[in-house]
Scaffold this active site. Structure first.
Site, PDB file in Angstrom:
ATOM      1  N   LYS A  36       1.085  -1.356  -0.163  1.00 34.69           N
ATOM      2  CA  LYS A  36       0.317  -0.228   0.299  1.00 34.69           C
ATOM      3  C   LYS A  36       1.057   0.837   0.177  1.00 34.69           C
ATOM      4  O   LYS A  36       2.179   0.983  -0.244  1.00 34.69           O
ATOM      5  CB  LYS A  36      -0.753  -0.137   1.429  1.00 34.69           C
ATOM      6  CG  LYS A  36      -0.045  -0.101   3.078  1.00 34.69           C
ATOM      7  CD  LYS A  36      -1.107  -0.452   3.597  1.00 34.69           C
ATOM      8  CE  LYS A  36      -0.613  -0.347   5.224  1.00 34.69           C
ATOM      9  NZ  LYS A  36      -1.241  -0.727   6.217  1.00 34.69           N
ATOM     10  N   TYR A 261      15.667  31.428   5.555  1.00 33.80           N
ATOM     11  CA  TYR A 261      14.590  31.958   6.163  1.00 33.80           C
ATOM     12  C   TYR A 261      15.058  31.906   7.769  1.00 33.80           C
ATOM     13  O   TYR A 261      15.021  30.822   8.748  1.00 33.80           O
ATOM     14  CB  TYR A 261      13.187  30.710   5.770  1.00 33.80           C
ATOM     15  CG  TYR A 261      12.951  31.094   4.800  1.00 33.80           C
ATOM     16  CD1 TYR A 261      12.572  31.990   3.904  1.00 33.80           C
ATOM     17  CD2 TYR A 261      13.173  29.222   3.454  1.00 33.80           C
ATOM     18  CE1 TYR A 261      11.915  32.008   2.506  1.00 33.80           C
ATOM     19  CE2 TYR A 261      12.274  29.651   2.701  1.00 33.80           C
ATOM     20  CZ  TYR A 261      12.199  30.674   1.738  1.00 33.80           C
ATOM     21  OH  TYR A 261      11.564  30.847   0.200  1.00 33.80           O
TER      22      TYR A 261
END
Ligand SMILES: *Cc1c(COP(=O)(O)O)cnc(C)c1O
Length: 369
Positions: A36, A261
């Site tokens: 999955k 940042y």
């Protein structure tokens, strides 16, 4: 188009060896490979094929779409969808021969109708019993009635009876024994020839009583530990995925300069900084920089400096040489050093599963046979 300078390398030989190890650990139970979430980020199709070639006798997926994609690529053998699915997807599931999981009378009836619309007789369904995970599944007291209902449905045949363990990765917890005891009471109503399954990777490794007929192995195929508590059982599994990038920029920075940042990191000395073209949009969590994250360059651990940005991150190399195009390893081996997904998980307060599932579709996967 040629590929970007950031990629995940997937070692399919390691998948095969992990399957062989899990078969040896679980035998006489068979191994069903859980692929999955695009094979936990590794690529469902390639992992499925490698696992089948190494002796996995079935596959498990979470979604009808995941099973259909495997069938369209030509994958044969049993594919089990692990939970009940939206009713409007059942025709497609039946068309592609995906075994269905059911745990309600409504879902049994919907599966029967979907099977009959496609003139199927004895279409395989697995009954999921909730023995204590409390996610999905029928109440243990309802299992016998649902089994009767399935057997009375002309379109269906009971192919499996399953449960799922909540704390298999904590082997000392008595709860797993309680779940298995509850499951044992259900198994009395299970006709012969029906596959009984309960174990995920941790269950298959650490709980012999959970192995039954098949084990549903996910994380161990990918060489990642289900959790710290099963450490002794997973030491010979090989990590399958490594995450790599090439240095795209180098610069010299002076003591006192700040970076990225928010300018949250200040350099304490003159230093060389390498930029890697990979960021949080690729699955390198932004918080990795503030939690001591490192990458390997030149066979050594180097700190990530400044916050990880969407597409790039920066690494402090001190006075070491680095060239544009040099390879950096974010997860995996370089020289004698190794960074495992579990190390990221520990820094970030999560589990290895979430790390590899988080490596985004933007990162190309390169396969090694
Ligand atoms: C995901 C899943 C598994 C596989 O679990 P691992 O811990 O990755 O081995 C097995 N069974 C069910 C029902 C699952 O949802």
């Amino acid at each position: 188009m040629t590929e970007r300078w950031a990629w995940a390398e997937i070692d399919l030989g390691a998948v095969a060896r992990n399957v062989v190890r899990m078969r040896a650990a679980a035998q006489p139970a068979g191994v069903w490979a859980v692929v999955k979430a695009d094979g936990y980020g590794h690529g469902a199709l390639r992992v499925a094929r490698a696992a089948q070639a190494a002796g996995a006798t079935g596959l498990c997926v979470a979604l009808v779409q995941e099973g259909v994609a495997l069938r369209r690529a030509g994958v044969g053998g049993p594919i089990l969808v692990l939970s009940e699915q939206p009713p409007e997807q059942l025709d497609e599931a039946v068309e592609h021969d995906l075994a269905l999981t059911v745990y309600s009378a409504t879902a049994v009836e919907a599966a029967n109708q979907a099977a009959q619309r496609r003139t199927k007789v004895g279409y395989p369904v697995h009954l999921k019993v909730d023995t204590g995970m409390h996610r999905v599944g029928c109440h243990p007291a309802d299992a016998a009635g649902l089994i009767e209902r399935i057997e009375a449905s002309p379109g269906l045949a009971l192919a499996g009876v399953a449960t799922h363990l909540a704390v298999a990765d904590e082997p000392d917890d008595p709860y797993t024994g309680q779940q298995l005891a509850t499951f044992a009471t259900v198994r009395r109503s299970v006709p012969a020839g029906v596959l009984v399954h309960a174990a995920n990777s941790a269950g298959a490794l650490a709980h012999p009583a959970a192995r039954h007929d098949v084990v549903r192995v996910g994380i161990a195929l990918y060489g990642i530990s289900p959790g710290p508590g099963v450490g002794p059982w997973v030491s010979d599994l090989e990590p399958v995925l490594s995450l790599r990038a090439k240095v795209s920029h180098r610069q010299r920075r002076a003591a006192g300069d700040r970076i990225s940042y928010g300018l949250r990191h200040t350099f304490g000395r003159d230093t060389t900084v390498a930029t890697l073209p990979i960021g949080y949009a690729d699955g390198v969590p932004r918080r990795l920089s503030s939690t001591g994250g490192v990458v390997l360059i030149g066979g050594r651990r180097r700190p990530i400096v400044g916050v990880v940005t969407m597409d790039q991150l920066m690494v402090d190399l001190g006075d070491d040489e680095v060239a544009i195009g040099d390879e950096a390893v974010l997860i995996g081996r370089q020289g004698d050093e190794e960074i495992r997904a579990a190390e990221w998980a520990e820094r970030l307060g999560t589990i290895g599963y979430e790390i590899v599932c988080g490596i985004s579709a933007r990162v190309p996967r390169r396969y090694r046979e």
